[in-house]
Design a protein around this motif. Structure first.
Motif, mmCIF file in Angstrom:
data_model
loop_
_atom_site.group_PDB
_atom_site.id
_atom_site.type_symbol
_atom_site.label_atom_id
_atom_site.label_comp_id
_atom_site.label_asym_id
_atom_site.label_seq_id
_atom_site.Cartn_x
_atom_site.Cartn_y
_atom_site.Cartn_z
ATOM 1 N N ALA A 148 0.832 -1.205 0.000
ATOM 2 C CA ALA A 148 0.000 0.000 0.000
ATOM 3 C C ALA A 148 0.869 1.258 0.000
ATOM 4 O O ALA A 148 0.587 2.243 -0.676
ATOM 5 C CB ALA A 148 -0.927 0.001 1.213
ATOM 6 N N GLN B 196 1.349 0.043 -5.030
ATOM 7 C CA GLN B 196 1.099 -1.050 -5.957
ATOM 8 C C GLN B 196 -0.395 -1.366 -6.012
ATOM 9 O O GLN B 196 -1.058 -1.398 -4.990
ATOM 10 C CB GLN B 196 1.887 -2.287 -5.531
ATOM 11 C CG GLN B 196 3.398 -2.068 -5.554
ATOM 12 C CD GLN B 196 4.160 -3.275 -5.046
ATOM 13 O OE1 GLN B 196 3.759 -4.409 -5.274
ATOM 14 N NE2 GLN B 196 5.249 -3.026 -4.348
ATOM 15 N N HIS B 197 -0.882 -1.607 -7.222
ATOM 16 C CA HIS B 197 -2.296 -1.889 -7.420
ATOM 17 C C HIS B 197 -2.452 -3.163 -8.245
ATOM 18 O O HIS B 197 -1.484 -3.701 -8.774
ATOM 19 C CB HIS B 197 -2.988 -0.725 -8.131
ATOM 20 C CG HIS B 197 -2.909 0.572 -7.393
ATOM 21 N ND1 HIS B 197 -1.892 1.479 -7.576
ATOM 22 C CD2 HIS B 197 -3.725 1.108 -6.458
ATOM 23 C CE1 HIS B 197 -2.084 2.532 -6.791
ATOM 24 N NE2 HIS B 197 -3.183 2.335 -6.101
ATOM 25 N N GLY B 198 -3.699 -3.597 -8.367
ATOM 26 C CA GLY B 198 -3.985 -4.734 -9.227
ATOM 27 C C GLY B 198 -3.759 -6.059 -8.533
ATOM 28 O O GLY B 198 -3.306 -6.124 -7.387
ATOM 29 N N ASP C 75 -3.631 2.220 3.765
ATOM 30 C CA ASP C 75 -4.687 1.511 3.041
ATOM 31 C C ASP C 75 -5.913 2.402 2.859
ATOM 32 O O ASP C 75 -6.585 2.351 1.830
ATOM 33 C CB ASP C 75 -5.087 0.232 3.793
ATOM 34 C CG ASP C 75 -3.941 -0.753 3.916
ATOM 35 O OD1 ASP C 75 -3.153 -0.854 2.965
ATOM 36 O OD2 ASP C 75 -3.844 -1.417 4.959
ATOM 37 N N ASP D 239 -5.314 4.952 0.141
ATOM 38 C CA ASP D 239 -5.317 4.377 -1.206
ATOM 39 C C ASP D 239 -5.888 2.961 -1.116
ATOM 40 O O ASP D 239 -5.146 1.977 -1.143
ATOM 41 C CB ASP D 239 -3.891 4.354 -1.767
ATOM 42 C CG ASP D 239 -3.846 3.911 -3.230
ATOM 43 O OD1 ASP D 239 -4.928 3.708 -3.819
ATOM 44 O OD2 ASP D 239 -2.730 3.769 -3.767
ATOM 45 N N ARG E 184 -7.267 0.936 -3.067
ATOM 46 C CA ARG E 184 -6.996 -0.020 -4.151
ATOM 47 C C ARG E 184 -5.685 -0.756 -3.938
ATOM 48 O O ARG E 184 -5.482 -1.838 -4.496
ATOM 49 C CB ARG E 184 -6.969 0.702 -5.498
ATOM 50 C CG ARG E 184 -8.300 1.320 -5.922
ATOM 51 C CD ARG E 184 -8.127 2.052 -7.247
ATOM 52 N NE ARG E 184 -7.052 3.040 -7.159
ATOM 53 C CZ ARG E 184 -6.292 3.409 -8.175
ATOM 54 N NH1 ARG E 184 -6.478 2.887 -9.375
ATOM 55 N NH2 ARG E 184 -5.344 4.324 -8.011
ATOM 56 N N ALA E 185 -4.776 -0.171 -3.144
ATOM 57 C CA ALA E 185 -3.489 -0.808 -2.881
ATOM 58 C C ALA E 185 -3.503 -1.674 -1.633
ATOM 59 O O ALA E 185 -2.515 -2.342 -1.336
ATOM 60 C CB ALA E 185 -2.404 0.259 -2.747
ATOM 61 N N SER F 140 -8.009 -5.502 -1.032
ATOM 62 C CA SER F 140 -8.483 -5.114 -2.359
ATOM 63 C C SER F 140 -7.733 -5.872 -3.448
ATOM 64 O O SER F 140 -8.329 -6.372 -4.411
ATOM 65 C CB SER F 140 -8.311 -3.609 -2.563
ATOM 66 O OG SER F 140 -9.028 -2.883 -1.588
ATOM 67 N N ARG F 141 -6.418 -5.969 -3.305
ATOM 68 C CA ARG F 141 -5.628 -6.676 -4.314
ATOM 69 C C ARG F 141 -5.959 -8.167 -4.332
ATOM 70 O O ARG F 141 -5.973 -8.800 -5.396
ATOM 71 C CB ARG F 141 -4.136 -6.453 -4.055
ATOM 72 C CG ARG F 141 -3.724 -4.984 -4.170
ATOM 73 C CD ARG F 141 -2.217 -4.826 -4.134
ATOM 74 N NE ARG F 141 -1.611 -5.418 -5.328
ATOM 75 C CZ ARG F 141 -0.315 -5.655 -5.461
ATOM 76 N NH1 ARG F 141 0.511 -5.378 -4.454
ATOM 77 N NH2 ARG F 141 0.165 -6.177 -6.573
#
Length: 371
Positions: free
Chosen positions: A10, A14-16, A176, A179, A181-182, A186-187
């Motif tokens: 986070a 990094q995302h996805g 977290d 963001d 998404r990170a 979420s990932r």
């Protein structure tokens, strides 16, 4: 300035989805989750301690012991070597029985990379210590984000791609929340989610863990009553009382009562208490019908999480001064030699109280105490 090597996913933005997933535990649920992760596009390593079972998976493409008839995708690599399973893994699903969690974490410790998220997919409270499984894992594998996956899931139905929804719960650090998404939860939701597997994200890890531990005990209670010849009214009352006990214990441990209204609470409890596909429910039905403990499941050794959880849940309730009559009744029958019918009759003979807890009321029950 802190380097990226010492920062969480986070914090580094990094995302996805994670690309490589290790699944530790090759039982029915572990195998189903390996299949789900592969369908979602992940490279999956599935670890099991039984080398013969792992070899069979490699030779046949199926887990013939636990999920016969269901082909595993080519993206799933089965191994009996835990170092191989964990090498390069970006996240780890731990799907071993709750009673073995501390041992498994110690086996993982030399091989799992720092700060890799760990997802607990078993349900329970450690016997003796009264610790939640996340607390056990944190002690043995410090420095890792630790969460839980829970919800109304039968392994075979999940593996057969029936629409399924689950909760993924992790504590949310300040980074977290800045963001989301990170965040690991979420990932991981993106790593496992697909057309028919829908994860929801939660930040109430305690509530999700408590729900999972208690629901197994309540499922045994419902099974016992069914096996003993009682009907739907009785089961509905036990489920309702079980929900109340989940809420009380979750709140007492710092979780949120509203979490129990979600998939990991009411959702999982409804499923587990409604079908003998549930190991806990089936176990209770057999005991309630008079089958001796050593003869249930035709004498085959089977891990029944709720049997162990009955001890740990009641022990934890005693430590914090919480009344959990359904779980206490199950524990008394399973581990203290109590008579099933008398014990459950005593549940109905308790003093009459207000359903609303703010109504301070206690009346003598006309039924009295069963003899």
């Amino acid at each position: 300035m802190t380097s990226n090597l010492s920062r969480s996913p986070a914090e580094t933005g990094q995302h996805g989805p994670y690309s490589t997933v290790a699944v530790i535990g090759a039982g029915a649920w572990g195998t189903a989750l390996a299949l789900i992760a592969s369908k979602a596009g992940r490279a999956v390593r599935l670890w099991g301690r039984n080398a013969q079972d792992i070899a069979t998976i490699g030779n046949t493409g199926q887990n013939l012991r636990y999920l016969p008839g269901i082909d595993l995708p080519r993206g799933v690599t089965a191994t009996a070597d835990i170092e191989t399973a964990l090498s390069g893994a970006e996240c780890v699903l731990i799907v071993t029985p709750s009673v073995t969690l501390r041992e498994i974490c110690r086996q993982m410790a030399p091989h799992v990379a720092p700060r890799v998220p760990l997802v607990l997919c078993a349900k329970g409270i450690e016997t003796g210590s009264g610790k939640l499984l996340s607390e056990v894992a944190s002690e043995e594998l410090p420095g890792h984000p630790i969460g839980a996956l829970s919800g109304p899931t039968f392994a075979r139905e999940t593996a057969l791609n029936y629409p399924t929804a689950v909760t993924l719960a992790f504590p949310f650090a300040q980074a977290d929340r800045r963001d989301p998404r990170a965040a690991p939860a979420s990932r991981l939701a993106l790593s496992l989610g697909s057309e028919n597997f829908r994860p929801y994200v939660s930040d109430d890890l305690v509530g999700v863990e408590v729900a999972g531990a208690v629901k197994n005990v309540v499922a045994i209670a419902c099974g016992m009553m069914t096996g003993a010849g009682y009907a739907e009214n009785t089961r509905a009352a036990l489920i309702t009382w079980g929900i109340d006990e989940m809420k009380a214990l979750a709140e007492a441990r710092g979780g949120r009562r509203e979490t129990i209204a979600g998939l990991s609470g009411i959702g999982d409890l409804t499923l587990t208490c409604s079908s003998t596909t549930s190991r806990n429910m089936h176990f209770g039905v057999q005991l309630g019908s008079g089958i001796a403990r050593e003869n249930v499941f035709d004498g085959t050794p089977v891990v029944v999480e709720g049997e162990v959880n009955a001890i740990s849940v009641v022990d934890l309730a005693d430590r914090i001064g919480l009344d959990m009559p359904v779980c206490r009744a199950v524990n008394a029958i399973l581990h203290e030699g109590a008579d099933l019918r008398r014990t459950f009759a005593a549940l109905w003979a308790r003093p009459i109280t207000g359903e609303n807890k703010f109504l301070n009321l206690a009346l003598e029950n006309p039924a009295g105490t069963p003899g």
